[in-house]
Design an enzyme around this catalytic site. Structure first.
Site, mmCIF file in Angstrom:
data_model
loop_
_atom_site.group_PDB
_atom_site.id
_atom_site.type_symbol
_atom_site.label_atom_id
_atom_site.label_comp_id
_atom_site.label_asym_id
_atom_site.label_seq_id
_atom_site.Cartn_x
_atom_site.Cartn_y
_atom_site.Cartn_z
ATOM 1 N N MET A 93 0.842 -1.197 0.000
ATOM 2 C CA MET A 93 0.000 0.000 0.000
ATOM 3 C C MET A 93 0.874 1.243 0.000
ATOM 4 O O MET A 93 1.587 1.498 0.982
ATOM 5 C CB MET A 93 -0.910 0.010 1.231
ATOM 6 C CG MET A 93 -2.064 -0.971 1.143
ATOM 7 S SD MET A 93 -3.030 -0.963 2.634
ATOM 8 C CE MET A 93 -2.032 -1.953 3.730
ATOM 9 N N GLN A 95 7.910 -4.622 -3.262
ATOM 10 C CA GLN A 95 7.194 -4.563 -4.547
ATOM 11 C C GLN A 95 7.716 -3.431 -5.431
ATOM 12 O O GLN A 95 7.897 -2.303 -4.959
ATOM 13 C CB GLN A 95 5.693 -4.358 -4.332
ATOM 14 C CG GLN A 95 4.947 -4.583 -5.641
ATOM 15 C CD GLN A 95 3.518 -4.106 -5.610
ATOM 16 O OE1 GLN A 95 3.257 -2.934 -5.361
ATOM 17 N NE2 GLN A 95 2.596 -5.014 -5.858
ATOM 18 N N CYS A 100 -1.680 -2.056 -10.693
ATOM 19 C CA CYS A 100 -2.024 -0.645 -10.441
ATOM 20 C C CYS A 100 -2.808 -0.086 -11.644
ATOM 21 O O CYS A 100 -2.296 -0.072 -12.766
ATOM 22 C CB CYS A 100 -0.748 0.165 -10.199
ATOM 23 S SG CYS A 100 -1.121 1.909 -9.890
ATOM 24 N N LYS A 153 2.005 -9.455 -8.545
ATOM 25 C CA LYS A 153 0.645 -9.121 -8.071
ATOM 26 C C LYS A 153 -0.112 -8.567 -9.270
ATOM 27 O O LYS A 153 0.353 -7.643 -9.932
ATOM 28 C CB LYS A 153 0.693 -8.099 -6.939
ATOM 29 C CG LYS A 153 -0.704 -7.709 -6.465
ATOM 30 C CD LYS A 153 -0.639 -6.941 -5.150
ATOM 31 C CE LYS A 153 -2.013 -6.521 -4.672
ATOM 32 N NZ LYS A 153 -2.448 -5.247 -5.228
ATOM 33 N N HIS A 212 -5.611 -9.920 -7.283
ATOM 34 C CA HIS A 212 -6.737 -9.065 -6.886
ATOM 35 C C HIS A 212 -7.886 -9.443 -7.818
ATOM 36 O O HIS A 212 -7.802 -9.188 -9.014
ATOM 37 C CB HIS A 212 -6.311 -7.593 -7.039
ATOM 38 C CG HIS A 212 -7.388 -6.630 -6.646
ATOM 39 N ND1 HIS A 212 -7.237 -5.265 -6.758
ATOM 40 C CD2 HIS A 212 -8.631 -6.821 -6.135
ATOM 41 C CE1 HIS A 212 -8.334 -4.672 -6.334
ATOM 42 N NE2 HIS A 212 -9.192 -5.585 -5.965
ATOM 43 N N ASN A 224 -7.016 -11.724 -3.182
ATOM 44 C CA ASN A 224 -7.116 -10.377 -2.638
ATOM 45 C C ASN A 224 -8.396 -9.696 -3.130
ATOM 46 O O ASN A 224 -8.810 -9.887 -4.266
ATOM 47 C CB ASN A 224 -5.876 -9.575 -3.074
ATOM 48 C CG ASN A 224 -5.984 -8.080 -2.801
ATOM 49 O OD1 ASN A 224 -5.816 -7.286 -3.711
ATOM 50 N ND2 ASN A 224 -6.269 -7.702 -1.578
ATOM 51 N N GLY A 225 -8.968 -8.895 -2.203
ATOM 52 C CA GLY A 225 -10.094 -8.056 -2.594
ATOM 53 C C GLY A 225 -11.297 -8.203 -1.682
ATOM 54 O O GLY A 225 -11.809 -9.300 -1.482
ATOM 55 N N ALA A 279 -5.921 -5.150 2.157
ATOM 56 C CA ALA A 279 -5.423 -3.768 2.137
ATOM 57 C C ALA A 279 -6.319 -2.878 2.996
ATOM 58 O O ALA A 279 -6.009 -2.618 4.170
ATOM 59 C CB ALA A 279 -5.343 -3.252 0.703
HETATM 60 C C1 LIG Z 1 -3.981 3.092 0.236
HETATM 61 C C2 LIG Z 1 -3.737 1.999 -0.754
HETATM 62 C C3 LIG Z 1 -2.520 1.892 -1.388
HETATM 63 C C4 LIG Z 1 -2.281 0.860 -2.307
HETATM 64 N N1 LIG Z 1 -1.047 0.732 -2.847
HETATM 65 C C5 LIG Z 1 -0.769 -0.383 -3.593
HETATM 66 C C6 LIG Z 1 0.569 -0.664 -3.992
HETATM 67 O O1 LIG Z 1 1.506 0.060 -3.656
HETATM 68 N N2 LIG Z 1 0.773 -1.780 -4.763
HETATM 69 C C7 LIG Z 1 -0.244 -2.631 -5.113
HETATM 70 O O2 LIG Z 1 0.010 -3.644 -5.786
HETATM 71 N N3 LIG Z 1 -1.499 -2.390 -4.716
HETATM 72 C C8 LIG Z 1 -1.776 -1.298 -3.963
HETATM 73 N N4 LIG Z 1 -3.056 -1.104 -3.492
HETATM 74 C C9 LIG Z 1 -4.089 -2.083 -3.828
HETATM 75 C C10 LIG Z 1 -4.184 -3.129 -2.701
HETATM 76 O O3 LIG Z 1 -2.964 -3.794 -2.500
HETATM 77 C C11 LIG Z 1 -5.286 -4.131 -2.967
HETATM 78 O O4 LIG Z 1 -4.987 -4.861 -4.113
HETATM 79 C C12 LIG Z 1 -6.658 -3.491 -3.143
HETATM 80 O O5 LIG Z 1 -6.857 -2.424 -2.242
HETATM 81 C C13 LIG Z 1 -7.772 -4.520 -2.954
HETATM 82 O O6 LIG Z 1 -7.682 -5.066 -1.664
HETATM 83 P P1 LIG Z 1 -8.711 -4.665 -0.485
HETATM 84 O O7 LIG Z 1 -10.104 -4.910 -1.031
HETATM 85 O O8 LIG Z 1 -8.356 -5.582 0.646
HETATM 86 O O9 LIG Z 1 -8.494 -3.221 -0.181
HETATM 87 C C14 LIG Z 1 -3.308 -0.065 -2.609
HETATM 88 C C15 LIG Z 1 -4.546 0.058 -1.985
HETATM 89 C C16 LIG Z 1 -4.762 1.067 -1.064
HETATM 90 C C17 LIG Z 1 -6.100 1.150 -0.371
#
Ligand SMILES: Cc1cc2nc3c(=O)[nH]c(=O)nc-3n(C[C@H](O)[C@H](O)[C@H](O)COP(=O)(O)O)c2cc1C
Length: 400
Positions: A25, A78, A107, A148, A176, A206-207, A230
């Site tokens: 994150m 990452q 992303c 990822k 995800h 994930n998700g 996340a």
């Molecule tokens: C604040 C924030 C920052 C994130 N930064 C990244 C990141 O640096 N790399 C990445 O692969 N995903 C990033 N994500 C996506 C999460 O890793 C994750 O795939 C996504 O939020 C879905 O998971 P969740 O439903 O548990 O939030 C970020 C998500 C959030 C909320």
């Protein structure tokens, strides 16, 4: 720093075990947060996404983007990268300080797409394969090399990409289970399961996971080897240990970790929130809000406990709101002093507590005298409701 213990990430994936993973994150999954979640049953942590090209080029970028300590394992770093040079170079540089590297292919942000990074790479998976193959060849096992990614609308393509990644030597995959076009709403559990069933390497799902029960449901439904969270773990860093709201202990741990780490004042304020009180979401406020809502819920619903000198309600485990009293006679209590835990004062809990206690006493046929000034104030505002409860109106008491 002593010698860093290296962890073989593959050994985490034992049959019938669920590997609990804190997601990468940006801005959040930094060292301090990783140390925090490790205290609460998280098995594997990821750094935020780091731009591999600046990591290779600049020592300043390296020290800004990455810090670690001896507690910070198992750790995956990452990267966002689209050339072998950047990905393998950055992986090589960081390899003594972590247990694996991960390529961000999920992303969906506009800037990443424009630079052919993140989920944009799924349109040209050959480039992903080249990066993973070369990194695997250059850095010895057990160091892990993973990806990822998101699911694509065309599930067959997703499955094909995952199979190819396995052939290229990916150690595991994090998926995800939403498409790049859709970042909210239900995840595609069946698509995720199709991926899991098409490869031999472990797949982390994930998700949309907000609790430990959700993790177990996802594991059962999609047969994933691990679950990555996340948003859920940002709101409650203790999620993997089975609690549904952030306990106060965790808020305190977070402040302690930030305070004891080698942060400058500005960095500390960024992590703990005082800088953001004027607007942007502050992480500490997010944690505290969860704790506060839970405290209110408990205060409204937990039973009133009565001892010979005290009336109390448990707000959090072993944290109580209390009113001390002295008996005037068998049925009449002089309420002397109200105590709300210091960290929860000024947030409306006192009034909820007073109402519960007055209702409890009225319901048990008791009468009260009010020495406690806080309860006097509460009584004045609610005189109509509680006029029959009081034996002596403090306002008409003669001044000494
Ligand atoms: C604040 C924030 C920052 C994130 N930064 C990244 C990141 O640096 N790399 C990445 O692969 N995903 C990033 N994500 C996506 C999460 O890793 C994750 O795939 C996504 O939020 C879905 O998971 P969740 O439903 O548990 O939030 C970020 C998500 C959030 C909320």
């Amino acid at each position: 720093m002593g010698k860093r213990q290296q962890t073989d990430i593959k050994t985490l994936f034992e049959p019938n075990k669920l590997v609990k993973v804190c997601a990468p994150m940006v801005r959040y999954s930094k060292l301090q947060f990783r140390n925090l979640v490790k205290k609460y049953d998280c098995d594997l942590v990821f750094t935020p996404m780091i731009l591999a090209d600046s990591f290779c080029k600049s020592a300043k970028a390296r020290s800004n983007e990455f810090t670690t300590n001896l507690l910070d394992t198992p750790l995956v770093a990452q990267f966002a990268a689209n050339t072998i040079h950047d990905f393998v170079g950055a992986s090589y540089l960081i390899s003594p300080y972590c247990d694996g590297v991960d390529l961000n292919c999920g992303c969906p942000q506009g800037w990443a797409r424009e630079q052919e990074l993140g989920c944009q790479m799924l349109r040209n998976p050959q480039s992903i394969y080249a990066l993973i193959r070369e990194c695997r060849n250059q850095i010895c096992k057990p160091f892990s090399v993973s990806v990822k990614m998101r699911l694509l609308k065309d599930l067959k393509k997703s499955v094909e990409i995952c199979r190819q990644l396995e052939r290229c030597g990916a150690s595991f995959l994090s998926v995800h289970a939403r498409t790049p076009e859709c970042s909210v709403g239900p995840i595609d559990k069946h698509g995720l399961r199709a991926v899991v069933e098409s490869v031999e390497i472990p797949v982390i799902g994930n998700g949309g996971v907000g609790s430990l029960e959700n993790c177990i449901e996802l594991q059962e439904c999609a047969k994933v080897a691990g679950v990555m969270v996340a948003n859920g773990i940002l709101a409650n860093p203790t999620l993997f240990s089975g609690t549904n709201v952030t306990p106060m202990r965790c808020v305190q741990d977070w402040l302690d970790i930030c305070y004891n780490s080698t942060l400058g004042v500005q960095e500390y304020e960024k992590l703990c929130g005082s800088e953001q009180l004027s607007g942007a979401p502050a992480h500490i406020m997010r944690l505290f809000r969860g704790f506060l809502n839970n405290a209110k819920h408990n205060l409204k619903n937990n039973p009133v406990q009565e001892t010979s000198k005290q009336l109390a309600i448990e707000i959090n485990s072993n944290v109580f709101a209390t009113i001390s009293f002295e008996k005037v006679d068998e049925n009449t209590y002089d309420l002397v002093h109200t105590t709300i835990p210091e960290e929860l004062r000024g947030r409306g809990l006192g009034h909820i507590f007073a109402e519960r206690i007055f209702d409890h006493l009225a319901g048990n046929g008791r009468k009260i005298k009010l020495t406690c000034e806080f309860l006097q104030e509460y009584f004045v505002k609610n005189r109509v409701k509680y006029s029959g409860l009081i034996i002596e109106d403090f306002e008409t008491r003669a001044a000494p």
